[in-house]
Design an enzyme around this catalytic site. Structure first.
Site, PDB file in Angstrom:
ATOM      1  N   ARG A  64      -0.590 -46.427  28.078  1.00 10.89           N
ATOM      2  CA  ARG A  64      -1.111 -45.062  27.903  1.00 10.89           C
ATOM      3  C   ARG A  64      -0.665 -44.483  26.561  1.00 10.89           C
ATOM      4  NH1 ARG A  64       1.271 -40.803  29.997  1.00 10.89           N
ATOM      5  NH2 ARG A  64       2.105 -41.909  31.797  1.00 10.89           N
ATOM      6  N   TYR A 117     -24.309 -32.156  22.031  1.00 11.13           N
ATOM      7  CA  TYR A 117     -24.371 -33.027  23.202  1.00 11.13           C
ATOM      8  C   TYR A 117     -24.115 -32.165  24.444  1.00 11.13           C
ATOM      9  CZ  TYR A 117     -23.017 -36.793  26.363  1.00 11.13           C
ATOM     10  OH  TYR A 117     -22.926 -37.660  27.426  1.00 11.13           O
ATOM     11  N   ASP A 187     -18.487 -34.416  15.314  1.00  7.47           N
ATOM     12  CA  ASP A 187     -18.947 -35.497  16.179  1.00  7.47           C
ATOM     13  C   ASP A 187     -20.042 -36.232  15.406  1.00  7.47           C
ATOM     14  OD1 ASP A 187     -20.267 -37.101  18.028  1.00  7.47           O
ATOM     15  OD2 ASP A 187     -20.019 -35.681  19.685  1.00  7.47           O
ATOM     16  N   LYS A 212     -21.575 -45.705  22.115  1.00  7.98           N
ATOM     17  CA  LYS A 212     -22.918 -45.790  21.535  1.00  7.98           C
ATOM     18  C   LYS A 212     -22.946 -46.851  20.434  1.00  7.98           C
ATOM     19  CE  LYS A 212     -23.423 -42.305  24.348  1.00  7.98           C
ATOM     20  NZ  LYS A 212     -23.241 -40.927  23.936  1.00  7.98           N
TER      21      LYS A 212
HETATM   22  C1  LIG Z   1     -22.636 -39.824  24.386  1.00 11.17           C
HETATM   23  C2  LIG Z   1     -22.149 -38.760  23.488  1.00 11.17           C
HETATM   24  C3  LIG Z   1     -20.930 -38.124  23.742  1.00 11.17           C
HETATM   25  C4  LIG Z   1     -20.085 -38.441  24.945  1.00 11.17           C
HETATM   26  O1  LIG Z   1     -19.601 -39.757  24.911  1.00 11.17           O
HETATM   27  P1  LIG Z   1     -19.214 -40.580  26.241  1.00 11.17           P
HETATM   28  O2  LIG Z   1     -18.698 -41.863  25.679  1.00 11.17           O
HETATM   29  O3  LIG Z   1     -20.448 -40.702  27.065  1.00 11.17           O
HETATM   30  O4  LIG Z   1     -18.173 -39.778  26.934  1.00 11.17           O
HETATM   31  C5  LIG Z   1     -20.502 -37.167  22.840  1.00 11.17           C
HETATM   32  N1  LIG Z   1     -21.249 -36.820  21.763  1.00 11.17           N
HETATM   33  C6  LIG Z   1     -22.427 -37.407  21.496  1.00 11.17           C
HETATM   34  C7  LIG Z   1     -23.193 -36.995  20.284  1.00 11.17           C
HETATM   35  C8  LIG Z   1     -22.924 -38.397  22.349  1.00 11.17           C
HETATM   36  O5  LIG Z   1     -24.104 -38.971  22.093  1.00 11.17           O
END
Ligand SMILES: *Cc1c(COP(=O)(O)O)cnc(C)c1O
Length: 394
Positions: A64, A117, A187, A212
């Site tokens: 962790r 998101y 992000d 992603k």
């Molecule tokens: C999918 C996504 C998230 C969240 O990510 P997870 O891995 O599903 O928790 C955050 N921001 C964007 C732009 C995303 O496409």
């Protein structure tokens, strides 16, 4: 961590090359990442144990806190982002919630863009107020709006996303990076680090859902945050208790994905450009949002801060709800599923899936209509994708 340099020329290596060379320790001759599933590591002495429990850089104390496989992934991302350090999380939302609750206090203020998101938006809208954290939402396409919403002495974070859900709006990273005071967080999930590096624009923390494009194979749920040693040390203190640490197996798949990121995003961008141009000229399509199209209102800005426009397209069908549903149900090469950045081309109909909980006027404010389709372009041959889209539009 010092940046990798070209051996024969005094210039940094191209990001595609860094993605292949980074995250390898000098004493490991294995080309594939080594998987350490162990939750704990032997402590040689009491004094060493004390140091291991408190040192943010420690990789072999308790998973962790740190883990060699996870650290290798973090090193690779930090080098690609041009950051001093990175911390991996069990998901993108794990990363975002740790940043928000690790860096804000009761009474803190956050400025966030409206185009976000859905998970991030819900966290800020529904949960931050429960802990006495106020959030002001602004239009991310207006460079002055972020700065105007900052409350001196109270605004702890500015949270942006670019390109942003769902209509691929672009945030001006240089303008955002020049705002003094709050910690600026971007992000950058839709533009992975081989094509966009927010820290080079003065942003403090770059964040990804590595689930992603970075993981890239739809087999790892993973998040990552990069920035300065000071900010990452501050974040680490909370993150080890928040518990959303990355699993070693997912970090291994994250590293595996990183090796091909450059070529995947190049292929996806090229195919997305062809599809976007076809869609734009199709009579059934009312509007196409794609940063690589001249018709995108921020085409020049996108070109300035992104090496490639990426693999996501959002478009509106003239036929509304019925046409939208029919399109996603009639694709044969593409597949209907949520998520993005993987090998498979995925289509989603936001109005009936990811955004089904919103009221009609809320939907309209986010730019989602009844006929809106989001397309994550994968790695299939572009001719098959074009034919599939044309068939489904008919
Ligand atoms: C999918 C996504 C998230 C969240 O990510 P997870 O891995 O599903 O928790 C955050 N921001 C964007 C732009 C995303 O496409």
């Amino acid at each position: 961590m010092s940046a990798d340099r070209h051996p024969a020329a005094d210039r940094p290596l191209h990001p595609d090359t860094v993605a292949i060379r980074s995250g390898r320790s000098d004493d490991d001759t294995s080309l594939a990442p080594a998987l350490f599933p162990s939750t704990t590591f032997k402590t040689p002495s009491v004094d060493e144990g004390r140091r291991m429990a408190t040192d943010r850089g420690e990789r072999r104390f308790y998973t962790r806190y740190g883990n060699p496989t996870v650290s290798a992934f973090e090193d690779a991302i930090a080098e690609l982002e041009g950051a001093e350090a990175a911390r991996a999380f069990s998901s993108g939302m794990g990363a975002i919630s740790s940043v928000v609750f690790g860096l804000c206090d009761q009474g803190s203020h956050i400025v966030a863009q409206r185009q976000l998101y859905a998970g991030t938006q819900l966290l800020l809208q529904a949960h931050c107020p429960r802990f006495g954290i106020d959030v002001t939402f602004v239009d991310g396409t207006d460079p002055a709006a972020f700065a105007a919403a900052v409350v001196p002495g109270r605004t702890q974070l500015i949270l942006a996303e670019t390109p942003a859900n769902p209509c691929l709006d672009i945030v001006d990273l240089d303008a955002l990076g020049s705002i003094a005071g709050p910690v600026k967080v971007v992000d950058s999930t839709f533009a992975p680090p081989t094509i966009q590096q927010p820290l080079t624009h003065g942003i403090d923390l770059s964040l990804h859902s590595a689930t992603k494009a970075i993981g890239g194979h739809n087999d790892a749920t993973l998040g990552v945050v990069s920035g300065s040693n000071d900010l990452l040390a501050w974040l680490w203190n909370y993150a080890v208790l928040h518990g959303a640490n990355a699993a070693p197996f997912d970090a291994m798949n994250g590293l595996r994905g990183l090796r091909t990121l450059g070529v995947r995003i190049e292929r996806q961008s090229a195919s997305a450009q062809c599809l976007a141009e076809m869609l734009e000229s199709h009579p059934e399509v009312a509007r196409v949002h794609y940063p690589g199209l001249l018709s995108h209102p921020q085409y020049d800005l996108a070109k300035r801060q992104m090496a490639l426009p990426g693999g996501l397209i959002t478009f509106d069908l003239r036929g509304g709800l019925e046409a939208g549903q029919r399109f996603v149900e009639s694709v044969q090469v593409m597949q209907m599923a949520t998520s993005l950045g993987g090998p498979e081309t995925l289509v989603t109909h936001p109005a009936t899936t990811t955004h089904v909980g919103l009221l009609p006027d809320e939907l309209e404010a986010t730019g989602i209509g009844p006929g809106t389709i989001r397309l994550s372009v994968g790695l299939e041959h572009v001719d098959d994708l074009l034919a599939d889209a044309e068939h489904s539009l008919r």
